[in-house]
Design an enzyme around this catalytic site. Structure first.
Site, PDB file in Angstrom:
ATOM      1  N   CYS A  30       0.840  -1.122   0.041  1.00 30.48           N
ATOM      2  CA  CYS A  30       0.095   0.099   0.107  1.00 30.48           C
ATOM      3  C   CYS A  30       0.755   1.313   0.155  1.00 30.48           C
ATOM      4  O   CYS A  30       2.075   1.050   0.368  1.00 30.48           O
ATOM      5  CB  CYS A  30      -0.819   0.034   1.301  1.00 30.48           C
ATOM      6  N   ARG A  56       2.254   0.992  -5.835  1.00 28.60           N
ATOM      7  CA  ARG A  56       2.489   0.229  -4.695  1.00 28.60           C
ATOM      8  C   ARG A  56       1.038  -0.524  -4.329  1.00 28.60           C
ATOM      9  O   ARG A  56       0.914  -1.265  -3.486  1.00 28.60           O
ATOM     10  CB  ARG A  56       2.670   0.767  -3.366  1.00 28.60           C
ATOM     11  N   TRP A  95      -3.728  -2.093  -1.380  1.00 30.69           N
ATOM     12  CA  TRP A  95      -3.605  -3.284  -2.197  1.00 30.69           C
ATOM     13  C   TRP A  95      -4.529  -3.949  -1.088  1.00 30.69           C
ATOM     14  O   TRP A  95      -3.785  -4.556  -0.169  1.00 30.69           O
ATOM     15  CB  TRP A  95      -2.388  -3.740  -2.586  1.00 30.69           C
ATOM     16  N   ASN A 108      -0.006  -0.115   6.243  1.00 26.53           N
ATOM     17  CA  ASN A 108       0.512  -0.961   5.391  1.00 26.53           C
ATOM     18  C   ASN A 108       0.727  -2.203   5.993  1.00 26.53           C
ATOM     19  O   ASN A 108       1.606  -2.107   7.044  1.00 26.53           O
ATOM     20  CB  ASN A 108       1.439  -0.360   4.584  1.00 26.53           C
ATOM     21  N   GLY A 109       0.565  -3.323   5.590  1.00 27.17           N
ATOM     22  CA  GLY A 109       1.002  -4.593   6.165  1.00 27.17           C
ATOM     23  C   GLY A 109       0.043  -5.508   6.597  1.00 27.17           C
ATOM     24  O   GLY A 109      -1.173  -5.200   6.109  1.00 27.17           O
ATOM     25  N   GLU A 125      12.278 -15.803 -16.962  1.00 23.78           N
ATOM     26  CA  GLU A 125      11.635 -14.481 -16.915  1.00 23.78           C
ATOM     27  C   GLU A 125      10.774 -14.059 -18.136  1.00 23.78           C
ATOM     28  O   GLU A 125       9.876 -13.046 -17.662  1.00 23.78           O
ATOM     29  CB  GLU A 125      13.069 -13.431 -16.890  1.00 23.78           C
ATOM     30  N   LYS A 129       7.245 -12.251 -17.707  1.00 23.56           N
ATOM     31  CA  LYS A 129       6.901 -10.912 -18.161  1.00 23.56           C
ATOM     32  C   LYS A 129       5.736 -10.888 -18.666  1.00 23.56           C
ATOM     33  O   LYS A 129       4.866 -10.109 -18.790  1.00 23.56           O
ATOM     34  CB  LYS A 129       8.140 -10.515 -18.927  1.00 23.56           C
ATOM     35  N   GLU A 168       2.573 -11.517 -16.482  1.00 28.48           N
ATOM     36  CA  GLU A 168       2.506 -10.232 -15.714  1.00 28.48           C
ATOM     37  C   GLU A 168       1.678  -9.302 -16.798  1.00 28.48           C
ATOM     38  O   GLU A 168       0.665  -8.241 -16.404  1.00 28.48           O
ATOM     39  CB  GLU A 168       3.840  -9.527 -15.396  1.00 28.48           C
ATOM     40  N   HIS A 210      10.407 -34.673 -22.248  1.00 24.00           N
ATOM     41  CA  HIS A 210       9.960 -35.215 -21.190  1.00 24.00           C
ATOM     42  C   HIS A 210       8.666 -34.972 -20.752  1.00 24.00           C
ATOM     43  O   HIS A 210       8.028 -34.984 -19.616  1.00 24.00           O
ATOM     44  CB  HIS A 210      11.132 -35.133 -19.866  1.00 24.00           C
ATOM     45  N   LYS A 214       3.886  -3.533  -6.759  1.00 27.74           N
ATOM     46  CA  LYS A 214       5.156  -3.429  -7.149  1.00 27.74           C
ATOM     47  C   LYS A 214       6.088  -4.266  -6.069  1.00 27.74           C
ATOM     48  O   LYS A 214       7.144  -4.704  -6.270  1.00 27.74           O
ATOM     49  CB  LYS A 214       5.567  -1.859  -7.095  1.00 27.74           C
TER      50      LYS A 214
HETATM   51  C1  AGP Z   1       8.727  -8.869 -11.329  1.00 28.92           C
HETATM   52  O1  AGP Z   1       8.306  -8.228 -12.758  1.00 28.92           O
HETATM   53  C2  AGP Z   1       7.428  -8.876 -10.327  1.00 28.92           C
HETATM   54  N1  AGP Z   1       6.831  -7.655 -10.259  1.00 28.92           N
HETATM   55  C3  AGP Z   1       7.730  -9.622  -9.061  1.00 28.92           C
HETATM   56  O2  AGP Z   1       7.880 -10.929  -9.394  1.00 28.92           O
HETATM   57  C4  AGP Z   1       8.983  -9.072  -8.422  1.00 28.92           C
HETATM   58  O3  AGP Z   1      10.207  -9.303  -9.083  1.00 28.92           O
HETATM   59  C5  AGP Z   1       9.120  -9.916  -6.854  1.00 28.92           C
HETATM   60  O4  AGP Z   1       7.717  -9.519  -6.343  1.00 28.92           O
HETATM   61  C6  AGP Z   1      10.188  -9.589  -6.317  1.00 28.92           C
HETATM   62  O5  AGP Z   1      10.399  -8.075  -5.830  1.00 28.92           O
HETATM   63  P1  AGP Z   1      11.554  -7.475  -5.128  1.00 28.92           P
HETATM   64  O6  AGP Z   1      12.634  -7.489  -6.139  1.00 28.92           O
HETATM   65  O7  AGP Z   1      11.084  -6.099  -4.836  1.00 28.92           O
HETATM   66  O8  AGP Z   1      11.661  -8.364  -3.885  1.00 28.92           O
END
Ligand code: AGP
Length: 606
Positions: free
Chosen positions: A2, A27, A76, A102-103, A481, A485, A488, A504, A601
């Site tokens: 948040c 966030r 969030w 937040n938390g 990766e 991407k 996401e 396999h 984020k």
């Molecule tokens: C990356 O595209 C994602 N948003 C997510 O996987 C991110 O890498 C992961 O949450 C780790 O975040 P951090 O590097 O801030 O710890």
């Protein structure tokens, strides 16, 4: 997860609070709210709305009263859906005390039962609301001292929190607290700020104070007092923010993500500055690396993929066993850890709760902790023995790009440094790799100059239901990766495979026209031919293959060329087209590129 903002000072509070929320919306953006102190003893002014910040802004109009102190929140959701009622701030029953959080408060259910028994009336489904009622009672028992009340309340809470509170009896005063969740102080001239991160107030001041675990901060426009939960005054670390306001802007790009993709030549170069090939003793200042028998990398998501690449480099150059662990799984299997273990948490934000808790587990069992992080003053580096900061600058887009390639650079530097410390990397080798590292920024630049055809090609697949990614060796984490991407950003099913694993089972997924992206080892690599065979296998079953490599692959339907590099460094180059493909697919599908659905984020809850 948040965004938290507080302002007190000479200006009308609404503007800096709103500006801060705009900067922090990445966030978490499923609801937002603001509370302002209007007049002593009167009910606070509050407005909160489900949906993005724009929804809240539309309701504000001219109705906002004058006020010089207030708090704001972008959410969030964890407990309770994204509704107006569940949005923060939350009020006590008199409407004079407001709180944002937040938390996650893990003992909120018990607290709520106790508070309801005392006559408090709850209106939301959130864990946060238990805190505001607890704080209301504590404030009364401390004769109106909000900071003393906050200290008492924090001692009763289990879980993670950043809390900010205001009370109408004390215009201009904001009290905050943090545990396992970020909170920084912005020190202005006749005004002060509290926020989740510096981007909220960077336009107003670059002078910041770092807050530690279980600390309470009490600010007015002209004073800042930090204490621990016992009330002992603490002198916080001050620092100047190296970013400028423009760095957090889009810089003319349509999206932060595209800006950050294009920033990679600079972010890679900045991360390399002064650290040639891992020789810089500063790299591990503060940690004794002698006697290390095992390395354990812990991370989540994209950072985890960087760790997988790091495993190849560290095992090759430092000749030491490396385990790469998903942070969210690590501590629950009670792994063997001791003082000979070097734990490397990788985190862009430095606040990812899964990574933080895994790191704490390892540390409590004697491990030495060497963090890789992109955010100065965040929790993970603060709790580590040493930290190698990636200098990627603020990464605003939720999908990580420049932080990932900077993390790869950090992995190579650590691998070479460890190799030097262990006497297995010669100066000649580190010089050779150092030269290859120094060429990466210009090689990424070359790739970025050729992305337009790739964006057009990507749009041909915008209606695909799935996309597969293949790679071998360091190309395998690169494939993972690329798949992440695409998931996401395009909300499309995507999966990364080790090229040799396809036969396999997963090859059954291949159908006529299935798009497959092959991350090819360098043409000179011993694995190139094996990967070429894997491409033939999927092509024979109808796949349309897009090959990414330093030489054209005749069997591929499309070839995306990248410059040649040292085999271990190739992910830094190969990932750039994968980032562009995901970006373009999101555009083609009309998705929100910088704030994809369901994501945030920084995942600061477990
Ligand atoms: C990356 O595209 C994602 N948003 C997510 O996987 C991110 O890498 C992961 O949450 C780790 O975040 P951090 O590097 O801030 O710890």
């Amino acid at each position: 997860m948040c965004g938290i903002v507080g302002y007190t000072g000479k200006a009308q509070a609404l503007s800096p609070v709103l500006e801060g929320l705009r900067r922090l919306e990445y966030r978490g953006y499923d609801s937002a709210g603001i509370a302002l102190v209007v007049a002593p003893g009167e009910a606070l002014w509050i407005e909160k709305r489900a949906g993005k910040l724009a929804n809240l802004e539309q309701t504000l109009g001219e109705s906002v009263p004058d006020s010089h102190s207030g708090i704001g929140h972008t959410r969030w959701a964890t407990h309770g859906g994204p509704t107006d009622t569940n949005a923060h701030p939350h009020l006590d029953n008199e409407g004079k005390l407001a709180l944002i959080h937040n938390g996650i408060i893990e003992n909120y259910v018990d607290l709520r039962s106790e508070l309801e028994a005392r006559g408090h009336i709850f209106t939301s489904e959130t864990d946060t609301e238990s805190v505001v009622h607890l704080l209301s009672d504590a404030r009364k028992s401390h004769h109106g001292d909000l900071a003393a009340a906050m200290r008492e309340v924090c001692a009763q809470l289990r879980g993670s929190f950043t809390l900010l509170a205001i009370h109408s009896d004390e215009p201009g005063r904001i009290v905050g607290a943090r545990r396992n969740s970020p909170l920084v102080v912005g020190v202005g001239n006749g005004e002060n700020f509290l926020a989740s991160d510096v981007s909220a107030f960077i336009a107003y001041t670059k002078h910041a104070l770092e807050l530690g675990q279980d600390e309470v901060v009490d600010i007015t426009s002209s004073s800042i007092v930090v204490t621990d939960l016992a009330g002992t005054v603490i002198t916080p670390r001050e620092y100047e923010i190296s970013w400028d306001a423009s760095a957090a802007e889009r810089g003319g790009f349509p999206h932060f993500m595209l800006k950050e993709i294009y920033e990679q030549p600079k972010s890679i170069a900045d991360t390399l500055i002064g650290r040639t090939a891992g020789l810089d003793p500063e790299i591990t200042a503060g940690i004794d690396l002698t006697g290390i028998s095992k390395v354990v990398i812990i991370a989540c998501g994209t950072a985890y993929h960087a760790g997988l690449v790091g495993k190849y480099a560290i095992e090759k150059w430092a000749n030491i066993a490396v385990e790469v662990e998903l942070a969210s799984e690590y501590r629950y299997r009670e792994p063997a850890v001791d003082s000979q273990t070097l734990v490397i948490p990788i985190s862009q934000s430095g606040e990812t709760m899964d990574t933080l808790m895994a790191m704490r587990y390892a540390r409590s069992h004697g491990a030495r902790v060497f963090a890789v992080c992109n955010t100065n003053g965040s929790t993970i580096p603060r709790e580590s023995d040493a930290v190698l900061y990636t200098h990627a600058g603020p990464e605003i887009a939720v999908a990580s790009t420049k932080a990932f390639t900077a993390q790869l650079i950090a992995m190579y530097l650590i691998a070479l440094h460890l190799g030097r410390v262990r006497g297995v990397v010669t100066k000649e080798l580190s010089d050779e790799i150092g030269l290859e590292l120094a060429e990466l920024p210009s090689k990424v630049e070359q790739i970025l100059e050729t992305v337009e055809p790739l964006r057009a090609l990507t749009r041909q697949f915008k209606d695909a239901t799935s996309m597969l990614f293949l790679g071998r060796h360091v190309g395998y984490p690169t494939a993972l990766e690329g798949a992440l991407k695409l998931k996401e950003l395009a909300y499309m099913h995507a999966e990364g495979f080790a090229g040799g694993e396809l036969k396999h089972g997963p090859i059954a997924l291949i159908d006529q026209g299935t798009p497959v992206i092959a991350v090819m080892p360098p043409a000179q690599s011993a694995l190139h031919e094996k990967m070429a065979s894997n491409v033939m296998e999927v092509k024979a079953r109808g796949a349309v293959v897009i090959a990414i490599g330093d030489a054209d692959l005749p069997s591929a339907a499309h070839n995306i060329r990248i410059p040649t590099s040292h085999e271990f460094l190739q992910p830094v180059l190969a990932v750039v087209p994968l980032q562009v493909i995901a970006y373009e697919m999101a555009i083609a599908r009309g998705n929100d590129v910088d704030q994809p659905r369901n994501l945030a984020k920084s995942v600061t809850v477990e």
